[in-house]
Design a protein around this motif. Structure first.
Motif, PDB file in Angstrom:
ATOM      1  N   PHE A 141     -22.289  24.662  16.303  1.00 23.30           N
ATOM      2  CA  PHE A 141     -22.990  23.491  16.825  1.00 23.30           C
ATOM      3  C   PHE A 141     -22.086  22.300  16.543  1.00 23.30           C
ATOM      4  O   PHE A 141     -21.602  22.136  15.420  1.00 23.30           O
ATOM      5  CB  PHE A 141     -24.341  23.302  16.121  1.00 23.30           C
ATOM      6  CG  PHE A 141     -25.301  24.439  16.363  1.00 23.30           C
ATOM      7  CD1 PHE A 141     -25.991  24.526  17.555  1.00 23.30           C
ATOM      8  CD2 PHE A 141     -25.510  25.414  15.399  1.00 23.30           C
ATOM      9  CE1 PHE A 141     -26.874  25.572  17.784  1.00 23.30           C
ATOM     10  CE2 PHE A 141     -26.386  26.457  15.613  1.00 23.30           C
ATOM     11  CZ  PHE A 141     -27.075  26.542  16.818  1.00 23.30           C
TER      12      PHE A 141
ATOM     13  N   LEU B 192     -31.111  20.849  11.098  1.00 23.14           N
ATOM     14  CA  LEU B 192     -31.120  21.188  12.525  1.00 23.14           C
ATOM     15  C   LEU B 192     -32.073  22.356  12.750  1.00 23.14           C
ATOM     16  O   LEU B 192     -31.910  23.412  12.135  1.00 23.14           O
ATOM     17  CB  LEU B 192     -29.714  21.570  12.994  1.00 23.14           C
ATOM     18  CG  LEU B 192     -29.607  22.172  14.394  1.00 23.14           C
ATOM     19  CD1 LEU B 192     -30.070  21.171  15.454  1.00 23.14           C
ATOM     20  CD2 LEU B 192     -28.186  22.641  14.661  1.00 23.14           C
ATOM     21  N   HIS B 193     -33.067  22.151  13.606  1.00 23.25           N
ATOM     22  CA  HIS B 193     -34.003  23.218  13.989  1.00 23.25           C
ATOM     23  C   HIS B 193     -33.718  23.573  15.446  1.00 23.25           C
ATOM     24  O   HIS B 193     -33.687  22.697  16.312  1.00 23.25           O
ATOM     25  CB  HIS B 193     -35.449  22.751  13.822  1.00 23.25           C
ATOM     26  CG  HIS B 193     -35.827  22.580  12.386  1.00 23.25           C
ATOM     27  ND1 HIS B 193     -36.610  23.487  11.722  1.00 23.25           N
ATOM     28  CD2 HIS B 193     -35.513  21.620  11.482  1.00 23.25           C
ATOM     29  CE1 HIS B 193     -36.774  23.090  10.478  1.00 23.25           C
ATOM     30  NE2 HIS B 193     -36.117  21.956  10.305  1.00 23.25           N
ATOM     31  N   VAL B 194     -33.508  24.859  15.701  1.00 21.54           N
ATOM     32  CA  VAL B 194     -33.161  25.331  17.036  1.00 21.54           C
ATOM     33  C   VAL B 194     -34.269  26.259  17.520  1.00 21.54           C
ATOM     34  O   VAL B 194     -34.635  27.215  16.844  1.00 21.54           O
ATOM     35  CB  VAL B 194     -31.813  26.093  17.028  1.00 21.54           C
ATOM     36  CG1 VAL B 194     -31.418  26.494  18.432  1.00 21.54           C
ATOM     37  CG2 VAL B 194     -30.728  25.264  16.352  1.00 21.54           C
TER      38      VAL B 194
ATOM     39  N   TYR C 287     -33.393  21.289  20.451  1.00 20.41           N
ATOM     40  CA  TYR C 287     -32.968  20.901  19.121  1.00 20.41           C
ATOM     41  C   TYR C 287     -33.894  19.827  18.576  1.00 20.41           C
ATOM     42  O   TYR C 287     -34.202  18.856  19.277  1.00 20.41           O
ATOM     43  CB  TYR C 287     -31.542  20.342  19.141  1.00 20.41           C
ATOM     44  CG  TYR C 287     -30.540  21.259  19.776  1.00 20.41           C
ATOM     45  CD1 TYR C 287     -30.189  22.461  19.174  1.00 20.41           C
ATOM     46  CD2 TYR C 287     -29.931  20.925  20.982  1.00 20.41           C
ATOM     47  CE1 TYR C 287     -29.249  23.307  19.749  1.00 20.41           C
ATOM     48  CE2 TYR C 287     -28.992  21.777  21.562  1.00 20.41           C
ATOM     49  CZ  TYR C 287     -28.657  22.954  20.945  1.00 20.41           C
ATOM     50  OH  TYR C 287     -27.738  23.785  21.509  1.00 20.41           O
TER      51      TYR C 287
ATOM     52  N   TYR D 173     -34.553  17.536  14.781  1.00 17.56           N
ATOM     53  CA  TYR D 173     -33.893  17.157  13.544  1.00 17.56           C
ATOM     54  C   TYR D 173     -34.953  16.668  12.570  1.00 17.56           C
ATOM     55  O   TYR D 173     -35.768  15.819  12.930  1.00 17.56           O
ATOM     56  CB  TYR D 173     -32.868  16.045  13.805  1.00 17.56           C
ATOM     57  CG  TYR D 173     -31.928  16.389  14.932  1.00 17.56           C
ATOM     58  CD1 TYR D 173     -30.785  17.140  14.703  1.00 17.56           C
ATOM     59  CD2 TYR D 173     -32.188  15.982  16.249  1.00 17.56           C
ATOM     60  CE1 TYR D 173     -29.920  17.472  15.732  1.00 17.56           C
ATOM     61  CE2 TYR D 173     -31.329  16.311  17.289  1.00 17.56           C
ATOM     62  CZ  TYR D 173     -30.199  17.060  17.027  1.00 17.56           C
ATOM     63  OH  TYR D 173     -29.345  17.386  18.053  1.00 17.56           O
TER      64      TYR D 173
ATOM     65  N   ILE E 235     -29.466  24.812   8.811  1.00 15.88           N
ATOM     66  CA  ILE E 235     -29.713  25.202  10.205  1.00 15.88           C
ATOM     67  C   ILE E 235     -30.861  26.205  10.181  1.00 15.88           C
ATOM     68  O   ILE E 235     -30.800  27.200   9.469  1.00 15.88           O
ATOM     69  CB  ILE E 235     -28.464  25.862  10.823  1.00 15.88           C
ATOM     70  CG1 ILE E 235     -27.269  24.915  10.766  1.00 15.88           C
ATOM     71  CG2 ILE E 235     -28.763  26.301  12.257  1.00 15.88           C
ATOM     72  CD1 ILE E 235     -25.936  25.583  11.094  1.00 15.88           C
TER      73      ILE E 235
ATOM     74  N   SER F 252     -29.047  11.931  21.964  1.00 13.85           N
ATOM     75  CA  SER F 252     -29.897  12.738  21.094  1.00 13.85           C
ATOM     76  C   SER F 252     -30.825  11.782  20.365  1.00 13.85           C
ATOM     77  O   SER F 252     -30.639  10.567  20.422  1.00 13.85           O
ATOM     78  CB  SER F 252     -29.047  13.528  20.100  1.00 13.85           C
ATOM     79  OG  SER F 252     -28.522  12.660  19.120  1.00 13.85           O
TER      80      SER F 252
END
Length: 97
Positions: free
Chosen positions: A27, A79-81, A92, A94, A3, A35
């Protein structure tokens, strides 16, 4: 898988969810929406103490994690937030791990 939170995302959690040292932010896969990884499923987020951690990242004392039961959703992606600054909403992305 990991993450990755931007500085803006970390600040968003502090301001919008009142996240502070010692809190856990989960999450999770939820039915409905879509998504880029799965049609019919989207990513949810909530404050909750973990049950079975699969992945965890800690930033400034706040723990961001994914449970083992939701690991399938990420399909071997990180996961990049981040935050959409115009809408003040989480974004988000991916990336293949």
């Amino acid at each position: 898988m990991k993450i990755v939170l931007s500085d803006d995302a970390r600040k968003w959690f502090e301001e919008e969810m009142e996240a502070q040292t010692g809190d856990y932010i989960k999450f999770f896969a939820r039915y409905g929406g879509s998504s880029s990884l799965h049609e019919g499923f989207s990513l949810g987020v909530m404050k909750e103490v973990p049950d079975e951690l699969a992945v965890e990242t800690e930033r400034d004392g706040v723990h961001f994690y994914i449970e083992q039961r939701d690991y399938w959703f990420f399909d071997e992606h990180d996961l990049h937030v981040d935050v959409d600054s115009h809408l003040n909403e989480l974004v988000y992305t991916y990336e293949k791990a």
